[in-house]
Scaffold this active site. Structure first.
Site, mmCIF file in Angstrom:
data_model
loop_
_atom_site.group_PDB
_atom_site.id
_atom_site.type_symbol
_atom_site.label_atom_id
_atom_site.label_comp_id
_atom_site.label_asym_id
_atom_site.label_seq_id
_atom_site.Cartn_x
_atom_site.Cartn_y
_atom_site.Cartn_z
ATOM 1 N N ARG A 55 2.847 -29.012 -6.139
ATOM 2 C CA ARG A 55 2.761 -29.669 -7.448
ATOM 3 C C ARG A 55 1.423 -30.360 -7.700
ATOM 4 O O ARG A 55 1.342 -31.390 -8.331
ATOM 5 C CB ARG A 55 3.938 -30.646 -7.634
ATOM 6 C CG ARG A 55 5.256 -29.897 -7.657
ATOM 7 C CD ARG A 55 6.429 -30.774 -7.446
ATOM 8 N NE ARG A 55 6.432 -31.306 -6.087
ATOM 9 C CZ ARG A 55 7.454 -31.964 -5.570
ATOM 10 N NH1 ARG A 55 8.521 -32.196 -6.275
ATOM 11 N NH2 ARG A 55 7.400 -32.413 -4.333
ATOM 12 N N GLN A 110 1.939 -6.099 -3.218
ATOM 13 C CA GLN A 110 2.442 -6.217 -1.841
ATOM 14 C C GLN A 110 3.735 -5.391 -1.689
ATOM 15 O O GLN A 110 3.862 -4.377 -2.351
ATOM 16 C CB GLN A 110 2.667 -7.691 -1.454
ATOM 17 C CG GLN A 110 1.352 -8.469 -1.274
ATOM 18 C CD GLN A 110 0.719 -8.925 -2.574
ATOM 19 O OE1 GLN A 110 1.343 -9.588 -3.375
ATOM 20 N NE2 GLN A 110 -0.537 -8.592 -2.792
ATOM 21 N N LYS A 127 2.966 10.257 -0.407
ATOM 22 C CA LYS A 127 2.167 10.717 0.736
ATOM 23 C C LYS A 127 2.924 11.684 1.650
ATOM 24 O O LYS A 127 2.685 11.719 2.864
ATOM 25 C CB LYS A 127 1.597 9.517 1.504
ATOM 26 C CG LYS A 127 0.758 8.619 0.584
ATOM 27 C CD LYS A 127 -0.030 7.558 1.299
ATOM 28 C CE LYS A 127 -1.429 7.979 1.605
ATOM 29 N NZ LYS A 127 -2.344 6.843 1.901
ATOM 30 N N LEU A 128 3.818 12.452 1.058
ATOM 31 C CA LEU A 128 4.534 13.469 1.834
ATOM 32 C C LEU A 128 3.532 14.433 2.472
ATOM 33 O O LEU A 128 3.712 14.876 3.609
ATOM 34 C CB LEU A 128 5.493 14.230 0.898
ATOM 35 C CG LEU A 128 6.410 15.233 1.574
ATOM 36 C CD1 LEU A 128 7.417 14.536 2.483
ATOM 37 C CD2 LEU A 128 7.156 16.095 0.545
ATOM 38 N N PRO A 181 -8.481 -0.976 9.107
ATOM 39 C CA PRO A 181 -7.602 0.163 9.400
ATOM 40 C C PRO A 181 -6.148 -0.287 9.302
ATOM 41 O O PRO A 181 -5.809 -1.383 9.749
ATOM 42 C CB PRO A 181 -7.940 0.552 10.837
ATOM 43 C CG PRO A 181 -8.881 -0.469 11.352
ATOM 44 C CD PRO A 181 -9.321 -1.369 10.249
ATOM 45 N N ASN A 193 -5.402 -10.143 -3.775
ATOM 46 C CA ASN A 193 -5.115 -9.591 -2.443
ATOM 47 C C ASN A 193 -4.603 -8.154 -2.582
ATOM 48 O O ASN A 193 -4.697 -7.362 -1.655
ATOM 49 C CB ASN A 193 -4.077 -10.450 -1.688
ATOM 50 C CG ASN A 193 -2.838 -10.775 -2.509
ATOM 51 O OD1 ASN A 193 -2.798 -10.553 -3.715
ATOM 52 N ND2 ASN A 193 -1.818 -11.313 -1.858
ATOM 53 N N GLY A 246 1.519 3.011 -2.554
ATOM 54 C CA GLY A 246 1.094 3.909 -3.624
ATOM 55 C C GLY A 246 1.627 3.447 -4.974
ATOM 56 O O GLY A 246 1.787 4.248 -5.907
ATOM 57 N N LYS A 247 1.864 2.121 -5.085
ATOM 58 C CA LYS A 247 2.382 1.568 -6.349
ATOM 59 C C LYS A 247 1.435 1.864 -7.511
ATOM 60 O O LYS A 247 1.875 2.217 -8.603
ATOM 61 C CB LYS A 247 2.557 0.038 -6.223
ATOM 62 C CG LYS A 247 3.560 -0.373 -5.158
ATOM 63 C CD LYS A 247 3.607 -1.880 -4.985
ATOM 64 C CE LYS A 247 2.373 -2.481 -4.339
ATOM 65 N NZ LYS A 247 2.129 -2.096 -2.955
ATOM 66 N N ASP A 259 0.809 -1.220 0.000
ATOM 67 C CA ASP A 259 0.000 0.000 0.000
ATOM 68 C C ASP A 259 0.842 1.271 0.000
ATOM 69 O O ASP A 259 0.438 2.299 0.542
ATOM 70 C CB ASP A 259 -0.964 0.028 1.210
ATOM 71 C CG ASP A 259 -1.892 -1.175 1.203
ATOM 72 O OD1 ASP A 259 -2.250 -1.631 0.108
ATOM 73 O OD2 ASP A 259 -2.242 -1.652 2.292
ATOM 74 N N GLY A 270 -4.576 -4.275 -3.760
ATOM 75 C CA GLY A 270 -5.554 -3.229 -4.027
ATOM 76 C C GLY A 270 -4.773 -1.986 -4.392
ATOM 77 O O GLY A 270 -4.120 -1.402 -3.534
ATOM 78 N N HIS A 271 -4.766 -1.637 -5.663
ATOM 79 C CA HIS A 271 -3.989 -0.496 -6.138
ATOM 80 C C HIS A 271 -4.947 0.614 -6.535
ATOM 81 O O HIS A 271 -5.713 0.469 -7.479
ATOM 82 C CB HIS A 271 -3.104 -0.915 -7.323
ATOM 83 C CG HIS A 271 -2.112 -1.990 -6.978
ATOM 84 N ND1 HIS A 271 -1.362 -2.654 -7.913
ATOM 85 C CD2 HIS A 271 -1.740 -2.509 -5.776
ATOM 86 C CE1 HIS A 271 -0.584 -3.537 -7.306
ATOM 87 N NE2 HIS A 271 -0.800 -3.473 -6.023
ATOM 88 N N ALA A 324 -7.532 -1.093 0.905
ATOM 89 C CA ALA A 324 -8.318 -0.969 -0.316
ATOM 90 C C ALA A 324 -9.100 -2.252 -0.611
ATOM 91 O O ALA A 324 -10.109 -2.234 -1.301
ATOM 92 C CB ALA A 324 -7.404 -0.630 -1.496
#
Ligand code: GDP
Ligand code: IMO
Ligand code: MG
Length: 432
Positions: A142, A222, A329-330, A302, A37, A14-15, A12, A39-40, A297
């Protein structure tokens, strides 16, 4: 230029936003691991898009989006995501390519994920319950089913037999319920009819694309600390989000990666269980969560929040050979009087600079902080010179303690709230 964009913390970072920003410079965006899994989130002109399986490049018309063999694919999740995109006017059409070697997530994987979490009790991982772990377990064990197996005209073992065996194993584990393997098989065959036009040998596709001079962006899901090998095991996901995953998850050689961009927040978050040395459970953590809108996302949980952990990002820089950082996120730090940075850990009577492998040590790690002055506002700033001097000093200090230059600084969720530093390698990649 072919560039990998991957997470340098616990996911998370911010990719999605960074991949979306860079996509116009590439003709292909390729996901190499993980599943839904991920969430972008991407904001374009105030509109929100959440990508899970499909690479974040899909919002740019004309870009081809690849789902590699390293991804675990839930066909129903894919169809739902395509439906959601088309509802908001994003045409997927023939713009996706899916590896015939990607493993499938089946309904029993989701159930087994939830079951395993219940079994673990207090030591649960806090998974997204999407069936990711069990699908990768079947792959490594396998006994997995791959996308291409659905259309194999002359299988060595008939698909029906594999499905029956796997469902029987599941029924044995979850003895209070019985799944009919015929139903699973029928669903798979129906899914194949829809998947078929997109399915290819991705390694061959990418090799041909490179021969034609098309640039590829490799999108990670991830983050380094959730990597199955390099993360805070066992509190990790079940794939390699670190750079090696690009080669194994797409079938490309290391020469096909010209640069690695690590995405890191200007502070730290984590969703799910497991140690996080800089976690703040006080009002400061609360403030970061509110200001950063830190809620998952995928699951809405939280996120745990804390100050920037340079031990973590320095480790990510080494493990991935990061060429540069995208610092996101500065703006969330705007208005803090003082900002702290963790530069080392205190474990017992030792000061530790390298992220330890032993979970027990990580759990006992006390952050060693240094404090820097805060600033009033960076939100929406789009030129480096326009950042307050304290913010520039903060970035410079993070570069020093992390050992990687910040080629991109993000100051808001919108596509345009960003600074690309032309003098950095990112500027060179983008031909600026
Ligand atoms: P990903 O999984 O790495 O793609 O990250 P997520 O999308 O799960 O979480 C990142 C969140 O931060 C998303 O809601 C983004 O819209 C948001 N975001 C990204 N960059 C910035 C930024 O610079 N400032 C702010 N305020 N939000 C951002
Ligand atoms: P993106 O790509 C943050 C976490 C889960 C859990 C652990 C294992 O959006 O950064 P899993 O369902 O994968 O078996 O869960 O990993 N996790 C993530 N945390 N961002 C993600 O993806 C994540 N994907 C998995 O919360 O702790
Ligand atoms: Mg995410």
């Amino acid at each position: 230029m072919n560039i990998a964009v991957l997470g340098a913390q616990w996911g998370d970072e911010g990719k999605g936003k960074i991949v979306d920003l860079l996509t116009p410079h590439f003709s292909i965006v390729a996901r190499y691991q993980g599943g839904h899994n991920a969430g972008h989130t991407v904001y374009v002109g105030g509109r929100k898009f959440v990508l899970r399986l499909i690479p974040s490049g899909i919002l740019h018309p004309g870009t081809v989006c690849v789902i590699g063999n390293g991804v675990v694919l839930d066909p129903q999740a894919l169809f739902a995501e395509i439906g959601q995109l088309e509802q908001v006017g994003v045409e997927v059409g023939d713009r996706i390519v899916i590896s015939n070697r990607a493993h499938l997530i089946l309904p029993y994987h989701r159930e087994l994920d939830v079951f395993a979490e219940t079994q673990r009790g207090e030591r649960k991982i806090g998974t997204t319950s999407r069936g990711i772990g069990p699908a990768y377990e079947d792959k490594i064990g396998r006994r997995g089913i791959r996308v291409g197996d659905l259309g194999d005209p002359s299988p060595v073992v008939p698909l029906a037999d594999v499905v029956r065996q796997n469902v029987e194993a599941r029924n044995h584990l979850l003895h209070d319920s019985h799944l009919d393997w015929h139903v699973v098989l029928d669903q798979l065959l129906a899914a194949w009819e829809r998947l078929r036009p997109w399915v290819r040998d991705v390694s061959a596709f990418l090799a041909e694309a490179r021969r034609d001079g098309r640039a590829v962006l490799y999108e990670g899901a991830q983050g380094t600390m959730l990597d199955i090998d390099h993360g805070t095991y066992p509190y990790v996901t079940s794939s390699n989000g670190t750079v090696g995953g690009v080669c194994t998850g797409l079938g490309v050689g290391p020469g096909a990666i010209d640069g690695v961009l690590g995405v890191a927040k200007a502070y730290t978050t984590r969703v799910g269980d497991g140690p996080m040395p800089t976690e703040l459970t006080d009002a400061v953590g609360e403030r970061l969560r509110a200001a950063g809108n830190e809620f998952g996302a995928v699951t809405g949980r939280p996120r745990r929040c804390g100050w920037y952990d340079a031990v973590v990002v320095r480790y990510a820089a080494r493990v991935n050979g990061l060429s540069a950082l995208a610092l996101t996120k500065l703006d969330v730090l705007d208005g803090f009087e003082a900002i702290r940075v963790c530069t080392a850990y205190r474990i017992g009577d030792r000061t530790v600079h390298d992220f330890p492998a032993e979970l027990g040590l990580v759990s006992r790690a006390e952050p060693v902080y240094e404090t820097l002055p805060g600033w009033a506002r960076t939100a929406g700033v789009r030129r480096y010179e326009d950042l307050p001097v304290e913010a520039r000093r903060y970035i410079a200090r993070l570069e020093e303690v992390t050992g990687a230059p910040a080629g991109i600084v993000s100051t808001g969720s919108d596509r345009d709230d960003v600074i690309v530093r032309r003098e950095s390698c990112v500027g060179a990649w983008l031909g600026k």
